[in-house]
Design an enzyme around this catalytic site. Structure first.
Site, short mmCIF file in Angstrom:
data_model
loop_
_atom_site.label_atom_id
_atom_site.label_comp_id
_atom_site.label_asym_id
_atom_site.label_seq_id
_atom_site.Cartn_x
_atom_site.Cartn_y
_atom_site.Cartn_z
N ASP A 104 1.74 18.49 8.34
CA ASP A 104 1.87 18.25 7.19
C ASP A 104 2.90 19.68 6.55
O ASP A 104 2.25 20.53 6.34
CB ASP A 104 0.82 18.04 6.34
CG ASP A 104 1.00 17.76 4.94
OD1 ASP A 104 2.36 17.42 4.45
OD2 ASP A 104 0.04 17.78 4.39
N ASP A 310 9.84 16.76 3.67
CA ASP A 310 8.48 16.45 3.70
C ASP A 310 8.27 15.85 5.30
O ASP A 310 8.98 14.48 5.45
CB ASP A 310 7.50 15.73 2.72
CG ASP A 310 6.05 15.71 3.17
OD1 ASP A 310 5.48 16.52 3.51
OD2 ASP A 310 5.64 14.56 2.86
#
Length: 430
Positions: A104, A310
């Site tokens: 992440d 992301d």
């Protein structure tokens, strides 16, 4: 309630802990490469169901991002594909206990579910048991790392709590431990030992944060750069994460020219200060520069707006003003019956033998000094039995360059130069 339960369980945890306060520091490492493998989404879902699940996950992910609160730096890691995310395989403790965590770039904390559980989510491997590890140490509240998370203190031990916009939350103890990436062992890593967890973990045991904050993996390993290369979601091949000297593209990648754009300074407000912002100038489809208002990608004073890259969001999300312009252009190019169209997504009906998939030009994301070329099959999804859908959805707030568009692209974050470089790649051949 979670904080109360943690306090009640504290004495139990202390009785299991090998040591109270750590005196360890991380040992030096040279270079690490960690593989990322893939688990497919359930085959029982139809294309339409998978598409709508992906849309929902991307929206939830945007809410998560909106609401979330020496030479030891060369690492390579293995990934696998989860339910829209990429998962990293590593081990924790001495002796080693395997975990599989979500990779992440939009968060900082490294954490995994731990025994003894007050409440733990199902996971594919046994829960990490700190009582069996000789290198596990709970951090005192006086540790600088404790101030990097929301926390409470009990008997001078640091209890952390983190919650996300999709109702996923973890509570536990901040500690240090030895992490193992392949054959490389790295001691003294600060992480969260989660004993009260709720929500969803996409067939993983926790999260490995790669964001800009002090507790992320890059911040703790201090590499000058890191990179990853994601294989497509229909591939069984592994992807890879590289940190330190193993993260490199060269001036010219094997499949094309390396392009570089500066990353923008992150807004100071939490949680925006952990994200990697890109200086997007506009979007083209073929030779047409789309008339997207410049305000669609401006960073606002409260931290919202702009575009981030992301690893944890599947579909790209853009401001509604940009989405409307993109959809209008797609509709002019695709002469298929519209199956479902709303203010948030677009799908066409497609019957092989009756309809041919249209030839479509590349989409180009124009950044400051660099152009990211996205071929049709990375901004459109197709299924011969179900349909043809745009892999871009609409959402207010910060725009997100999702991982579907990043597949088969080698992407390098240069933390020293504060820049992002990228080039097309066959990620299964790295």
């Amino acid at each position: 309630m979670a904080w109360v339960l943690l306090s009640l369980l504290l004495l139990v945890l202390l009785s299991h802990a090998p040591s109270a306060f750590p005196a360890t520091t991380a040992a030096a490492t040279t270079g690490l490469r960690v593989a990322i493998t893939r688990t497919e989404s359930p085959s029982s879902f139809t294309f339409k169901e998978r598409f709508h699940r992906a849309v929902q996950r991307s929206r939830r992910r945007r809410e998560v991002l909106k609401l979330a609160k020496c030479s030891r730096h060369d690492v390579e890691a293995v990934f696998k594909w989860g339910d829209g995310e990429y998962l990293i395989e590593l081990a924790v403790g001495t002796p080693m206990q395997p975990i599989t965590a979500i990779l992440d770039t939009g968060s900082d904390l490294i954490w995994t579910q731990c025994k003894p559980c007050i409440r733990c989510l199902p996971q594919p491997s046994p829960y990490y048991d700190p009582s069996t590890s000789s290198t596990y140490s709970v951090l005192p509240c006086s540790s600088p790392s404790c101030s990097g998370v929301q926390h409470l203190c009990y008997q001078n031990l640091c209890q952390y709590g983190t919650s996300y916009g999709d109702n996923t939350e973890t509570h536990g103890f901040l500690a240090t431990e030895t992490l193992t990436f392949g054959r490389k062992r790295v001691p003294g890593i600060t992480f969260g030992c989660g004993i009260w967890n709720n929500g969803t973990l996409s067939d993983s045991t926790g999260i490995v944060g790669l964001g800009r904050g002090t507790l992320s993996l890059p911040s703790q390993l201090h590499p000058r750069r890191f990179s990853y290369c994601f294989t497509p979601d229909n591939s069984s091949s592994t992807s890879h994460l590289f940190l330190g000297s193993k993260a490199k593209l060269g001036r010219r990648h094997r499949r094309g020219r390396v392009q570089t754009t500066p990353m923008l300074p992150s807004p100071p407000a939490v949680p925006f200060n952990t994200y990697y912002y890109l200086p997007i100038q506009g979007i083209s489809l073929g030779r047409t520069l789309l008339p997207i208002p410049k305000t669609a990608f401006q960073i606002k004073k409260d931290g919202n707006g702009g575009m981030i890259i992301d690893s944890g969001t599947q579909f790209t999300i853009v401001d509604p003003a940009a989405f409307g312009v993109i959809v209008k252009k797609i509709l002019s190019l695709v002469h298929l019956p519209v199956d479902k169209s709303s203010d948030e997504f677009l799908c066409f009906s497609w019957t092989p033998g009756l309809h041919r998939l249209p030839e479509m030009p590349d989409m180009v994301f124009h950044f400051d000094g660099a152009n990211m070329v996205i071929p049709r099959d990375k901004y459109m999804l197709s299924d011969p039995d179900e349909g043809f859908c745009l892999a871009i959805v609409s959402g207010n707030g910060t725009s997100i360059l999702g991982n579907y568009m990043q597949q088969n692209m080698n992407i390098l974050y240069d933390l020293e130069a504060n820049s992002l470089s990228f080039a097309d790649a066959q990620c299964d051949q790295l």
